[in-house]
Design a protein around this motif. Sequence first.
Motif, PDB file in Angstrom:
ATOM      1  N   ASP A 118       0.886  -1.144   0.022  1.00 26.74           N
ATOM      2  CA  ASP A 118      -0.061  -0.004  -0.020  1.00 26.74           C
ATOM      3  C   ASP A 118       0.759   1.186  -0.043  1.00 26.74           C
ATOM      4  O   ASP A 118       0.389   2.292  -0.233  1.00 26.74           O
ATOM      5  CB  ASP A 118      -0.738   0.045   1.132  1.00 26.74           C
ATOM      6  CG  ASP A 118      -2.233  -0.807   1.088  1.00 26.74           C
ATOM      7  OD1 ASP A 118      -3.150  -0.444   0.522  1.00 26.74           O
ATOM      8  OD2 ASP A 118      -1.825  -2.085   1.407  1.00 26.74           O
ATOM      9  N   VAL A 119       1.885   1.199   0.363  1.00 25.37           N
ATOM     10  CA  VAL A 119       2.854   2.425   0.786  1.00 25.37           C
ATOM     11  C   VAL A 119       3.873   2.307  -0.651  1.00 25.37           C
ATOM     12  O   VAL A 119       3.960   3.490  -1.028  1.00 25.37           O
ATOM     13  CB  VAL A 119       3.950   2.215   1.945  1.00 25.37           C
ATOM     14  CG1 VAL A 119       4.986   3.392   1.921  1.00 25.37           C
ATOM     15  CG2 VAL A 119       2.932   2.197   3.135  1.00 25.37           C
ATOM     16  N   LEU A 120       4.318   1.117  -1.080  1.00 26.59           N
ATOM     17  CA  LEU A 120       5.484   1.094  -2.163  1.00 26.59           C
ATOM     18  C   LEU A 120       4.997   0.885  -3.474  1.00 26.59           C
ATOM     19  O   LEU A 120       5.762   1.148  -4.330  1.00 26.59           O
ATOM     20  CB  LEU A 120       6.583   0.061  -1.560  1.00 26.59           C
ATOM     21  CG  LEU A 120       7.393   0.445  -0.191  1.00 26.59           C
ATOM     22  CD1 LEU A 120       8.138  -0.517  -0.079  1.00 26.59           C
ATOM     23  CD2 LEU A 120       7.877   1.700  -0.186  1.00 26.59           C
ATOM     24  N   ALA A 121       3.867   0.223  -3.609  1.00 28.04           N
ATOM     25  CA  ALA A 121       3.440  -0.315  -4.821  1.00 28.04           C
ATOM     26  C   ALA A 121       3.246   0.968  -5.992  1.00 28.04           C
ATOM     27  O   ALA A 121       2.877   2.056  -5.583  1.00 28.04           O
ATOM     28  CB  ALA A 121       2.318  -0.969  -4.854  1.00 28.04           C
ATOM     29  N   GLY A 122       3.875   0.930  -7.223  1.00 30.51           N
ATOM     30  CA  GLY A 122       3.840   1.911  -8.103  1.00 30.51           C
ATOM     31  C   GLY A 122       4.627   3.255  -7.808  1.00 30.51           C
ATOM     32  O   GLY A 122       4.344   4.290  -8.526  1.00 30.51           O
ATOM     33  N   THR A 123       5.549   3.089  -7.052  1.00 33.40           N
ATOM     34  CA  THR A 123       6.590   4.116  -6.628  1.00 33.40           C
ATOM     35  C   THR A 123       7.925   3.653  -6.885  1.00 33.40           C
ATOM     36  O   THR A 123       8.189   2.465  -7.080  1.00 33.40           O
ATOM     37  CB  THR A 123       6.278   4.485  -5.303  1.00 33.40           C
ATOM     38  OG1 THR A 123       7.027   3.787  -4.271  1.00 33.40           O
ATOM     39  CG2 THR A 123       5.020   4.740  -4.975  1.00 33.40           C
ATOM     40  N   ASP A 124       8.912   4.862  -6.903  1.00 35.64           N
ATOM     41  CA  ASP A 124      10.432   4.134  -6.792  1.00 35.64           C
ATOM     42  C   ASP A 124      10.838   4.684  -5.512  1.00 35.64           C
ATOM     43  O   ASP A 124      11.874   4.952  -5.332  1.00 35.64           O
ATOM     44  CB  ASP A 124      11.092   5.099  -7.848  1.00 35.64           C
ATOM     45  CG  ASP A 124      10.446   4.669  -9.401  1.00 35.64           C
ATOM     46  OD1 ASP A 124      10.506   3.266  -9.504  1.00 35.64           O
ATOM     47  OD2 ASP A 124      10.289   5.493 -10.265  1.00 35.64           O
ATOM     48  N   ALA A 125      10.006   4.560  -4.383  1.00 36.46           N
ATOM     49  CA  ALA A 125      10.458   4.829  -3.198  1.00 36.46           C
ATOM     50  C   ALA A 125      11.009   3.610  -2.290  1.00 36.46           C
ATOM     51  O   ALA A 125      11.294   4.118  -1.280  1.00 36.46           O
ATOM     52  CB  ALA A 125       9.104   5.778  -2.465  1.00 36.46           C
ATOM     53  N   GLY A 126      10.926   2.741  -2.865  1.00 38.10           N
ATOM     54  CA  GLY A 126      11.432   1.442  -2.081  1.00 38.10           C
ATOM     55  C   GLY A 126      11.194   0.448  -3.024  1.00 38.10           C
ATOM     56  O   GLY A 126      10.736   0.300  -4.239  1.00 38.10           O
ATOM     57  N   ARG A 127      11.874  -0.955  -2.572  1.00 35.90           N
ATOM     58  CA  ARG A 127      11.602  -2.168  -3.457  1.00 35.90           C
ATOM     59  C   ARG A 127      10.827  -2.994  -2.678  1.00 35.90           C
ATOM     60  O   ARG A 127      11.081  -3.315  -1.619  1.00 35.90           O
ATOM     61  CB  ARG A 127      13.113  -2.427  -3.771  1.00 35.90           C
ATOM     62  CG  ARG A 127      13.369  -3.825  -4.662  1.00 35.90           C
ATOM     63  CD  ARG A 127      12.964  -3.279  -5.993  1.00 35.90           C
ATOM     64  NE  ARG A 127      13.738  -2.170  -6.240  1.00 35.90           N
ATOM     65  CZ  ARG A 127      14.876  -2.100  -6.743  1.00 35.90           C
ATOM     66  NH1 ARG A 127      15.633  -3.201  -6.959  1.00 35.90           N
ATOM     67  NH2 ARG A 127      15.361  -0.990  -7.147  1.00 35.90           N
ATOM     68  N   LEU A 128      10.005  -3.575  -3.394  1.00 38.86           N
ATOM     69  CA  LEU A 128       9.200  -4.740  -2.964  1.00 38.86           C
ATOM     70  C   LEU A 128       9.781  -6.240  -3.564  1.00 38.86           C
ATOM     71  O   LEU A 128      10.157  -6.033  -4.720  1.00 38.86           O
ATOM     72  CB  LEU A 128       7.731  -4.774  -3.437  1.00 38.86           C
ATOM     73  CG  LEU A 128       6.854  -3.567  -2.975  1.00 38.86           C
ATOM     74  CD1 LEU A 128       5.593  -3.259  -3.637  1.00 38.86           C
ATOM     75  CD2 LEU A 128       6.478  -3.811  -1.457  1.00 38.86           C
ATOM     76  N   VAL A 129       9.681  -7.027  -2.686  1.00 40.41           N
ATOM     77  CA  VAL A 129      10.102  -8.441  -3.059  1.00 40.41           C
ATOM     78  C   VAL A 129       9.080  -9.543  -2.562  1.00 40.41           C
ATOM     79  O   VAL A 129       8.211  -9.077  -1.717  1.00 40.41           O
ATOM     80  CB  VAL A 129      11.490  -8.861  -2.263  1.00 40.41           C
ATOM     81  CG1 VAL A 129      12.639  -7.814  -3.011  1.00 40.41           C
ATOM     82  CG2 VAL A 129      11.434  -8.525  -0.966  1.00 40.41           C
ATOM     83  N   PRO A 130       8.857 -10.427  -3.343  1.00 36.28           N
ATOM     84  CA  PRO A 130       8.061 -11.536  -2.958  1.00 36.28           C
ATOM     85  C   PRO A 130       8.300 -12.166  -1.455  1.00 36.28           C
ATOM     86  O   PRO A 130       9.280 -12.046  -1.034  1.00 36.28           O
ATOM     87  CB  PRO A 130       8.279 -12.525  -3.775  1.00 36.28           C
ATOM     88  CG  PRO A 130       8.831 -12.042  -5.183  1.00 36.28           C
ATOM     89  CD  PRO A 130       9.716 -10.929  -4.488  1.00 36.28           C
ATOM     90  N   PRO A 131       7.389 -12.249  -0.778  1.00 33.89           N
ATOM     91  CA  PRO A 131       7.381 -12.599   0.483  1.00 33.89           C
ATOM     92  C   PRO A 131       8.008 -14.166   0.695  1.00 33.89           C
ATOM     93  O   PRO A 131       7.804 -15.048  -0.227  1.00 33.89           O
ATOM     94  CB  PRO A 131       6.196 -12.702   1.149  1.00 33.89           C
ATOM     95  CG  PRO A 131       5.028 -12.728   0.193  1.00 33.89           C
ATOM     96  CD  PRO A 131       5.690 -11.957  -1.113  1.00 33.89           C
ATOM     97  N   ALA A 132       8.950 -14.314   1.767  1.00 28.79           N
ATOM     98  CA  ALA A 132       9.198 -15.799   2.019  1.00 28.79           C
ATOM     99  C   ALA A 132      10.273 -16.202   0.823  1.00 28.79           C
ATOM    100  O   ALA A 132      10.127 -17.316   0.375  1.00 28.79           O
ATOM    101  CB  ALA A 132       8.248 -16.725   2.349  1.00 28.79           C
ATOM    102  N   ASN A 133      10.998 -15.358   0.408  1.00 28.22           N
ATOM    103  CA  ASN A 133      11.749 -15.600  -0.917  1.00 28.22           C
ATOM    104  C   ASN A 133      13.155 -15.104  -0.726  1.00 28.22           C
ATOM    105  O   ASN A 133      13.533 -13.815  -1.010  1.00 28.22           O
ATOM    106  CB  ASN A 133      11.161 -14.966  -2.291  1.00 28.22           C
ATOM    107  CG  ASN A 133      11.665 -15.233  -3.370  1.00 28.22           C
ATOM    108  OD1 ASN A 133      13.031 -15.636  -3.595  1.00 28.22           O
ATOM    109  ND2 ASN A 133      11.066 -15.566  -4.660  1.00 28.22           N
ATOM    110  N   PRO A 134      14.154 -15.806  -0.064  1.00 25.88           N
ATOM    111  CA  PRO A 134      15.145 -15.312   0.318  1.00 25.88           C
ATOM    112  C   PRO A 134      16.276 -14.960  -0.919  1.00 25.88           C
ATOM    113  O   PRO A 134      16.874 -13.904  -0.918  1.00 25.88           O
ATOM    114  CB  PRO A 134      16.135 -16.319   0.867  1.00 25.88           C
ATOM    115  CG  PRO A 134      14.876 -17.279   1.509  1.00 25.88           C
ATOM    116  CD  PRO A 134      14.016 -17.176   0.547  1.00 25.88           C
TER     117      PRO A 134
END
Length: 375
Positions: free
Chosen positions: A308-324
Amino acid sequence: MSWQILHIVASSRGGGAAVVYDLCQSLDHSRYAIAVAMSEDGGQMTSEKIRATGARFVPVRIASGFRPSEIMRLRQLIPNFDLLHVHGPRAALFGRLAATTMRHRPRVVYTLHGFGAAHYPRAKRTAMLALERSLSRATDRVVCVSAQERHLVAQANIVSADRLVQIDNGIDIAAYQAPAGFDRQAYRSHAGFAADTQLIVTVSRLHPQKDIASLLQAMAKIRAELPRARLWIISDGPLRSELETLAAALRLTDIVTFAGFRSDISQILNAADLFVLATHWEGMPLVLLEAMSVGLPTIGSDVIGVNDVLAGTDAGRLVPPANPDALADAIREILQDEETRRSMGERGRALIQSRFTRERMAAQMTQLYESLLEN
């Protein structure tokens, strides 16, 4: 005339207590006489801090276990108030059980701070949802702290859609900026980190909800390529011993520090190079907002509340959960590119300043209170 408002929060630890504190600081005390009923269980939010805002403090014992005597105490307390605001499922259980037995109850607002019931094993989830539906008759509004949480709660059908409200979390941005005279290098040196350390920080309860195990596994994958990387784990919890054992098994004890609870979070965030939140589920994590507010580049699991905070922005990086593997790739990419860290941090800071302030949260909460109290 002042409306009498009672906040109930089960624990002095965590986001619920922090939100209550920010509301105590930000709501209009000429309009609202505020009291806070909270357990004194050793968390960062103390009775002294609450009283310093001008609010009244009422100690309760609801952080763990089930004490019918506390329900009776609350039943005697609640009739003195025009509006009851319960924060999190434990406070909501005690507060609403007390309210349901009253002939004339106050208005009741329930802020979820993360809809945990949706993520429990099936039997526990079924029981928790049934309890929520039963207590919904003592609930005038349910506040969801992110858009996707509101959608999840609507799907669970624990309360009618017209009683669902979205008020995103907000923070006191000034509280997390570097203190005057802060010497970043001296602070890092005092904490045991060399000047050239690439310092990764996570502030995360060591609990099954969080995914520190994946973060440790990611550290094992990057240590050969990033020999200066270090991980500082702030907070504590029931999984600490298990996670320390995992860190030892992965031969990470020389680059991972379990620091326990700390009170100097603003200094820690300002001393770090990268913030990581590995988690299985959230409402909207305050610590992510705090890290971004100081210009710290961030990586978060792609789950409700974080995206909700990061999607569609370049303000942080999202990674799939439980994916080292994906987490390791993101850490590697960001730590190896100074310009990425700088630009991501700047965009993150701007995003928090524009959308996730304490003042905006308090203004929306005021509108909610007024709509209930004046009708």
